[in-house]
Scaffold this active site. Structure first.
Site, PDB file in Angstrom:
ATOM      1  N   ASP A 245       0.853  -1.174   0.000  1.00 37.13           N
ATOM      2  CA  ASP A 245       0.000   0.000   0.000  1.00 37.13           C
ATOM      3  C   ASP A 245       0.901   1.239   0.000  1.00 37.13           C
ATOM      4  O   ASP A 245       2.131   1.140   0.098  1.00 37.13           O
ATOM      5  CB  ASP A 245      -0.940  -0.016   1.202  1.00 37.13           C
ATOM      6  CG  ASP A 245      -2.248   0.718   0.938  1.00 37.13           C
ATOM      7  OD1 ASP A 245      -2.245   1.653   0.103  1.00 37.13           O
ATOM      8  OD2 ASP A 245      -3.274   0.371   1.557  1.00 37.13           O
TER       9      ASP A 245
ATOM     10  N   GLU B 164     -10.145   6.553   4.159  1.00 33.33           N
ATOM     11  CA  GLU B 164      -9.556   5.875   5.311  1.00 33.33           C
ATOM     12  C   GLU B 164      -8.804   6.833   6.219  1.00 33.33           C
ATOM     13  O   GLU B 164      -8.343   7.885   5.788  1.00 33.33           O
ATOM     14  CB  GLU B 164      -8.630   4.743   4.861  1.00 33.33           C
ATOM     15  CG  GLU B 164      -7.379   5.185   4.151  1.00 33.33           C
ATOM     16  CD  GLU B 164      -7.573   5.331   2.656  1.00 33.33           C
ATOM     17  OE1 GLU B 164      -6.562   5.355   1.940  1.00 33.33           O
ATOM     18  OE2 GLU B 164      -8.726   5.444   2.189  1.00 33.33           O
TER      19      GLU B 164
END
Length: 624
Positions: A307, A512
């Protein structure tokens, strides 16, 4: 005479060697050769520097023709909201991608780069793209075939901008709606998530027979997909992004691994690792799960990517000991590292670790072979450059109609009048006067949510589409008066003799981390609008949220309640169902709680006491 013959023979032999050398040189570029042979041929030609370059993915803002050429960079990405310019048309994206690609093609071996972007609900960073409902809404449809069509449409719109790789789908099983990316999860139920992996066939194409588990991308109209985030990202304590998922191995495999089994069978090209930990071990450093389970047990043959800046977070303090982070992540089985800025530090650190035998060359070779495998099966070596032939797919009418259909099927009717009373929905198109109120009624940015144009989303007219207010005005009878007031007071509501009111409120956009929320209340002035309107007019409340929110205190005053989730750019789909052109068919993809004190609470839990249970949804018939 003898010398002349020898001279001629020498020329013939030399020519033969030139031909053979030329053929040998072109072996990895020959699409008729077996895949394994092409990979082996290319890798034997590559230096360590070239191999490490393939493992690097950098942000477009630091990328250039020269950087890709000098460092042999394997991949470039657009982070959230990263575009060549504001409202850049498809042509500008193609120009940018091709300029970078030419840098890669000018290297000694001409290995093309792959460009990635977070197209999580359409090509959502690009102005004028079709924005589909976020995954939570698609989970409410229970329609894998629809999701496959959305994947195919998304692939076309991504390719319209010259890009070949998407960081989607998110196949997290969100077990706590306090998580800021819960809307990227199709459901709390692993089986719903598993069914929705059909989107991979839309993005990449149908997997050929007898190719289970092998990455597959069917040509220039498809993109490489990415199943994310491996694994347990939706099960963290209190839903905090990147937090610890405390669960047994049996629980992890049974709940959170469900979508990965199907994704790998369907030939997903890549897997992205989660920021989160499992029982205290960071997933980006978890050799047992990445190498042992994903690669060896499940026999995944695509490449594993990190990520965004994720290896920086392996240590307790971000970027505290970068050499250690490189060592742990690459030895765990990471193949491509999304850096995205400090690429020279990473390259130097990895080179040092390999040359000093802290990371074996076999680990580098495994990573590079996987990356090359994906690039070969995509046809990147044969078609590295994009053209302008697909630009008209961006935001095209057919895709917007598909998104409108998805909105209709995603709506969940939670209340429709009290027991014994006449149902409120569907609303009449012909009536005296309708009040439309609420912060989300006339705001494309709010109805699209996070990961739209910007990483965290934004308010206002951020892209092309139809607001819910415009959709209502498009749908009602021309003689019906539609009055819009975002935040009406009681006196206004009582003074106009409205036959009905439609109140559209909900969460402001988020993604997020910044969207992690322990309270899950409707932001101000939503509650005030509900009270001012619903106490005095027969009202339909449409909730625009990425998850269930606290609604129980307001429920007695609400005559009809609709969960519209984050419907995207095509608000017309909401009006289609409110006014009876189509019936309500959606089912809750996750449990709607009474109070946040109950969380986490999922179907099957011993303390299960929901306001609306998983799978709930009232049905209506379309008007004749």
């Amino acid at each position: 005479m003898r010398q002349e013959v020898r001279f001629l023979i020498g020329i013939v032999v030399a020519c033969c060697w030139v031909v053979l050398a030329s053929a040998d040189k072109m072996l990895y570029k020959n699409p008729t050769k077996p895949l394994g042979l092409r990979i082996k041929d290319l890798m034997r030609r590559m230096s360590l520097e070239e191999k490490i370059g393939q493992m690097v993915q950098i942000e477009r803002t630091v990328a250039s023709h020269q950087v890709l050429k000098n460092y042999y960079i394997g991949s470039v990405l657009s982070g959230g909201g990263s575009a060549p310019k504001k409202k850049a048309p498809a042509q500008a994206w193609v120009d940018m991608v091709n300029d970078l690609q030419n840098g890669s093609l000018s290297t000694r071996l001409g290995i093309p780069m792959i460009y990635g972007i977070d197209a999580v609900h359409g090509q959502n960073t690009v102005y004028n793209a079709t924005i589909f409902p976020h995954n939570i809404g698609l989970g409410a449809t229970r329609d894998p075939e629809l999701v496959r069509k959305i994947g195919a449409a998304t692939a076309l719109e991504v390719r319209a901008t010259g890009i070949q790789y998407v960081f989607a789908p998110c196949i997290a099983v969100c077990r706590d709606p306090r998580w800021g990316r819960c809307y990227e999860s199709y459901s709390e139920d692993p089986e719903v998530v598993r069914a929705m992996t059909e989107i991979i066939h839309g993005l990449q194409g149908e997997t050929p027979p007898n190719s289970l588990g092998v990455p597959y991308v069917a040509g220039k109209e498809k993109v490489a997909a990415c199943a994310k985030h491996f694994v347990g990202d939706g099960g963290t304590v209190k839903g905090i992004n990147g937090n610890n998922t405390a669960i047994s191995r049996h629980g992890l495999l049974g709940t959170h691994m469900a979508g990965y089994y199907n994704s790998i069978i369907k030939g997903v090209a890549t897997v992205m690792v989660s920021y989160s930990s499992w029982n205290g071990v960071k997933m980006h450093a978890n050799h047992d799960m990445i190498t042992g389970f994903l690669k060896e047990t499940m026999r995944f043959r695509g490449f594993v990517i990190t990520d965004y800046m994720a290896i920086d977070m392996i240590t307790p303090t971000i970027h505290e000991n970068y050499t250690y982070s490189i060592l742990k992540s690459v030895n765990a089985g990471i193949d491509m590292v999304m850096i995205p800025f400090n690429y020279t530090e990473f390259i130097n650190g990895l080179t040092f670790l390999v040359k000093n035998n802290f990371i074996p060359i076999s680990r580098i070779d495994d990573a590079v072979a996987r990356i090359l495998r994906v690039k070969f099966v995509m046809g990147l070596f044969e078609n590295p450059l994009a053209d302008y032939s697909m630009v008209n797919y961006l935001g095209c009418k057919e895709h917007r109609e598909l998104a409108r259909e998805a909105v209709r099927k995603s709506l969940v009717l939670l209340k429709n009048g009290e027991n014994g009373e006449e149902p409120v929905l569907p609303l009449p198109k012909k009536t005296s006067r309708i009040l439309v109120a609420g912060t989300h009624a006339d705001n494309i940015g709010y109805q699209c949510g996070g990961w739209t144009i910007e990483w965290q989303g934004a308010s206002g007219n951020i892209t092309a589409g139809t607001t819910i207010l415009s959709a209502i005005r498009n749908t009602v009878d021309p003689k019906t008066k539609v009055t819009f007031k975002e935040n009406p007071d009681v006196e206004f509501v009582k003074s106009k003799d409205f036959s009905h009111a439609i109140v559209v409120v909900g969460e402001k956009p988020y993604a997020e981390s910044l969207g992690d929320n322990l309270n899950l209340t409707i932001p101000h002035p939503g509650p005030t609008i509900l009270e001012n309107v619903c106490a005095h007019v027969k009202c339909v409340v449409v909730l625009i949220t990425g998850r269930p929110v606290v609604i129980q205190p307001y429920l007695p005053q609400i005559d009809a309640l609709v969960a519209a989730w984050l419907p995207g750019s095509e608000g017309q789909g909401v009006a289609d169902v409110l006014f009876g052109n189509f019936g309500f068919t959606g089912k809750l993809p996750r449990t709607w709680f009474k109070t946040v004190d109950q969380l986490p609470m999922n179907v099957g839990d011993s303390h299960y006491d929901p306001l609306f249970p998983f799978g709930y949804g009232l049905m209506t018939e379309p008007l004749k």
